[in-house]
Design a protein around this motif. Sequence first.
Motif, PDB file in Angstrom:
ATOM      1  N   ILE A   1       0.860  -1.182   0.000  1.00 30.80           N
ATOM      2  CA  ILE A   1       0.000   0.000   0.000  1.00 30.80           C
ATOM      3  C   ILE A   1       0.898   1.234   0.000  1.00 30.80           C
ATOM      4  O   ILE A   1       1.776   1.361   0.853  1.00 30.80           O
ATOM      5  CB  ILE A   1      -0.924   0.008   1.226  1.00 30.80           C
ATOM      6  N   PRO A   2       0.699   2.146  -0.950  1.00 28.76           N
ATOM      7  CA  PRO A   2       1.550   3.324  -1.020  1.00 28.76           C
ATOM      8  C   PRO A   2       1.118   4.409  -0.033  1.00 28.76           C
ATOM      9  O   PRO A   2      -0.002   4.406   0.473  1.00 28.76           O
ATOM     10  CB  PRO A   2       1.353   3.811  -2.451  1.00 28.76           C
ATOM     11  N   ALA A   3       2.036   5.323   0.208  1.00 30.80           N
ATOM     12  CA  ALA A   3       1.716   6.534   0.962  1.00 30.80           C
ATOM     13  C   ALA A   3       1.321   7.590  -0.064  1.00 30.80           C
ATOM     14  O   ALA A   3       1.915   7.662  -1.142  1.00 30.80           O
ATOM     15  CB  ALA A   3       2.924   7.004   1.758  1.00 30.80           C
ATOM     16  N   GLU A   4       0.319   8.388   0.259  1.00 32.10           N
ATOM     17  CA  GLU A   4      -0.085   9.462  -0.644  1.00 32.10           C
ATOM     18  C   GLU A   4       0.461  10.775  -0.106  1.00 32.10           C
ATOM     19  O   GLU A   4       0.181  11.161   1.036  1.00 32.10           O
ATOM     20  CB  GLU A   4      -1.602   9.539  -0.779  1.00 32.10           C
ATOM     21  N   ILE A   5       1.267  11.436  -0.918  1.00 32.82           N
ATOM     22  CA  ILE A   5       1.867  12.712  -0.539  1.00 32.82           C
ATOM     23  C   ILE A   5       1.575  13.692  -1.669  1.00 32.82           C
ATOM     24  O   ILE A   5       1.975  13.472  -2.813  1.00 32.82           O
ATOM     25  CB  ILE A   5       3.394  12.581  -0.327  1.00 32.82           C
ATOM     26  N   ASN A   6       0.861  14.767  -1.356  1.00 32.84           N
ATOM     27  CA  ASN A   6       0.485  15.772  -2.356  1.00 32.84           C
ATOM     28  C   ASN A   6      -0.184  15.132  -3.581  1.00 32.84           C
ATOM     29  O   ASN A   6       0.158  15.432  -4.723  1.00 32.84           O
ATOM     30  CB  ASN A   6       1.692  16.605  -2.790  1.00 32.84           C
ATOM     31  N   ASN A   7      -1.113  14.231  -3.328  1.00 37.61           N
ATOM     32  CA  ASN A   7      -1.873  13.541  -4.376  1.00 37.61           C
ATOM     33  C   ASN A   7      -1.006  12.678  -5.292  1.00 37.61           C
ATOM     34  O   ASN A   7      -1.387  12.374  -6.413  1.00 37.61           O
ATOM     35  CB  ASN A   7      -2.693  14.529  -5.213  1.00 37.61           C
ATOM     36  N   ARG A   8       0.172  12.297  -4.824  1.00 38.25           N
ATOM     37  CA  ARG A   8       1.050  11.399  -5.572  1.00 38.25           C
ATOM     38  C   ARG A   8       1.301  10.164  -4.717  1.00 38.25           C
ATOM     39  O   ARG A   8       1.354  10.250  -3.502  1.00 38.25           O
ATOM     40  CB  ARG A   8       2.385  12.085  -5.896  1.00 38.25           C
TER      41      ARG A   8
END
Length: 55
Positions: free
Chosen positions: A39-46
């Motif tokens: 599962i990725p981390a979402e940073i600034n919609n990325r």
Amino acid sequence: MSERENEIMIPAPVIAKEFGVTRRTINRWMNNKAMEFPIPAEINNRLFFARSQIE
């Protein structure tokens, strides 16, 4: 700091390039629970993946 904050984070397009697939394929892998793709981390919609989870 948490362990996740110390991780090297790689953006999804770079992960796709490393695997030789498209971003859409990365999305499919994330949606396929049987693959157990990280599962990725979402940073600034990325989306960013922890390097240790990908290797």
